[in-house]
Scaffold this motif. Structure first.
Motif, PDB file in Angstrom:
ATOM      1  N   LYS A 153     151.032 -23.074-111.720  1.00 45.79           N
ATOM      2  CA  LYS A 153     149.723 -23.269-111.109  1.00 45.79           C
ATOM      3  C   LYS A 153     149.100 -24.488-111.765  1.00 45.79           C
ATOM      4  O   LYS A 153     148.914 -24.505-112.987  1.00 45.79           O
ATOM      5  CB  LYS A 153     148.852 -22.033-111.312  1.00 45.79           C
ATOM      6  CG  LYS A 153     147.577 -22.003-110.491  1.00 45.79           C
ATOM      7  CD  LYS A 153     146.948 -20.607-110.565  1.00 45.79           C
ATOM      8  CE  LYS A 153     145.656 -20.541-109.735  1.00 45.79           C
ATOM      9  NZ  LYS A 153     144.567 -21.312-110.369  1.00 45.79           N
TER      10      LYS A 153
ATOM     11  N   CYS B  55     155.807 -24.561-101.419  1.00 46.05           N
ATOM     12  CA  CYS B  55     154.702 -24.619-102.370  1.00 46.05           C
ATOM     13  C   CYS B  55     153.372 -24.606-101.621  1.00 46.05           C
ATOM     14  O   CYS B  55     153.312 -24.913-100.437  1.00 46.05           O
ATOM     15  CB  CYS B  55     154.800 -25.890-103.214  1.00 46.05           C
ATOM     16  SG  CYS B  55     156.292 -25.980-104.237  1.00 46.05           S
ATOM     17  N   SER B  56     152.307 -24.250-102.331  1.00 47.34           N
ATOM     18  CA  SER B  56     150.981 -24.168-101.725  1.00 47.34           C
ATOM     19  C   SER B  56     150.210 -25.468-101.937  1.00 47.34           C
ATOM     20  O   SER B  56     150.076 -25.943-103.063  1.00 47.34           O
ATOM     21  CB  SER B  56     150.185 -23.011-102.335  1.00 47.34           C
ATOM     22  OG  SER B  56     150.851 -21.779-102.138  1.00 47.34           O
TER      23      SER B  56
ATOM     24  N   SER C  48     147.057 -26.730-105.535  1.00 43.42           N
ATOM     25  CA  SER C  48     145.719 -26.855-104.977  1.00 43.42           C
ATOM     26  C   SER C  48     144.839 -27.819-105.779  1.00 43.42           C
ATOM     27  O   SER C  48     144.954 -27.916-107.004  1.00 43.42           O
ATOM     28  CB  SER C  48     145.027 -25.486-104.947  1.00 43.42           C
ATOM     29  OG  SER C  48     145.753 -24.570-104.157  1.00 43.42           O
TER      30      SER C  48
ATOM     31  N   GLU D 248     146.193 -26.227-110.463  1.00 38.65           N
ATOM     32  CA  GLU D 248     144.948 -26.541-109.764  1.00 38.65           C
ATOM     33  C   GLU D 248     144.033 -27.431-110.611  1.00 38.65           C
ATOM     34  O   GLU D 248     143.677 -27.088-111.737  1.00 38.65           O
ATOM     35  CB  GLU D 248     144.207 -25.255-109.391  1.00 38.65           C
ATOM     36  CG  GLU D 248     142.965 -25.498-108.558  1.00 38.65           C
ATOM     37  CD  GLU D 248     142.360 -24.220-107.997  1.00 38.65           C
ATOM     38  OE1 GLU D 248     141.292 -24.308-107.395  1.00 38.65           O
ATOM     39  OE2 GLU D 248     142.985 -23.144-108.171  1.00 38.65           O
TER      40      GLU D 248
ATOM     41  N   ASN E 242     151.638 -23.703-107.055  1.00 32.68           N
ATOM     42  CA  ASN E 242     150.307 -23.800-106.476  1.00 32.68           C
ATOM     43  C   ASN E 242     149.757 -25.177-106.839  1.00 32.68           C
ATOM     44  O   ASN E 242     149.391 -25.422-107.992  1.00 32.68           O
ATOM     45  CB  ASN E 242     149.407 -22.694-107.028  1.00 32.68           C
ATOM     46  CG  ASN E 242     148.025 -22.699-106.390  1.00 32.68           C
ATOM     47  OD1 ASN E 242     147.554 -23.709-105.899  1.00 32.68           O
ATOM     48  ND2 ASN E 242     147.366 -21.548-106.413  1.00 32.68           N
TER      49      ASN E 242
END
Length: 199
Positions: free
Chosen positions: A126, A167-168, A148, A128, A146
């Motif tokens: 992650k 993937c996000s 983002s 972000e 992630n």
């Protein structure tokens, strides 16, 4: 050496290893100059807010380690394991992460400017709000990450980046990365449907 929790408490890497061997895990705010933890097993260690610039963690096992808000500028993690580690808002400017296993790690808000992620395994990470300006991801593996609210430019421009699983990516990441010539292709490789990538 008893833990005081005070900022700027200085220790040598040898003292840290000895205390770790006695069962201590919390090294919050310590400062270790010229730290050498290469090849060490330091699973579960907590370096919250620690000052470890230039530290050598090459080949170390750091599963479940916590480096949140720590200064690891120009540190060396080559070949280490940082799986399920808390790296949130840490400073990794110019840090070496070659062939590091980041499975399940959190890099939210981390400053990775100029860091070297070549050959790293970025599985279920992650990131972000992380900063990757000037970072290298050549030959890295990306899976279920992630991404983002992150400028994806360094990832878009990486050579031989392997996409193992989708993937996000959110709208904030797209806006921050807008204009990069490889963004569209990168989004498709991350599993974003073409009609969304075209929007």
């Amino acid at each position: 050496m008893a833990f005081t929790g005070q900022r700027g408490v200085q220790m040598t890497s040898r003292e840290v290893v000895e205390e770790y061997g006695r069962g201590r895990r919390d090294f919050t705010y310590v400062e270790v100059v010229k730290a050498d933890f290469s090849g060490m097993n330091l699973e579960g260690i907590r370096f919250f807010g620690a000052r470890l610039s230039g530290a050598d963690f090459a080949g170390a096992s750091l599963l479940h380690a916590q480096f949140k808000d720590a200064d690891l500028t120009e540190a060396d993690f080559t070949g280490s394991t940082l799986a399920v580690s808390d790296l949130i808002e840490a400073r990794f400017r110019g840090t070496l992460f070659n062939r590091v296993d980041f499975t399940g790690a959190a890099l939210d808000g981390a400053d990775c400017t100029g860091a070297d992620f070549r050959g790293a395994f970025l599985n279920s990470v992650k990131v972000e709000g992380a900063h990757f300006s000037g970072a290298s991801f050549d030959g890295a593996r990306l899976s279920r990450a992630n991404l983002s609210n992150t400028d994806l430019g360094a990832l878009c421009g990486a050579r031989n980046l392997r996409h193992d699983n989708p993937c996000s990516i959110d709208a904030h990441a797209v806006m921050k990365s807008y204009g990069h010539p490889e963004l569209y292709k990168f989004m498709l490789r991350c599993g974003v449907p073409a009609f969304f990538a075209d929007a």
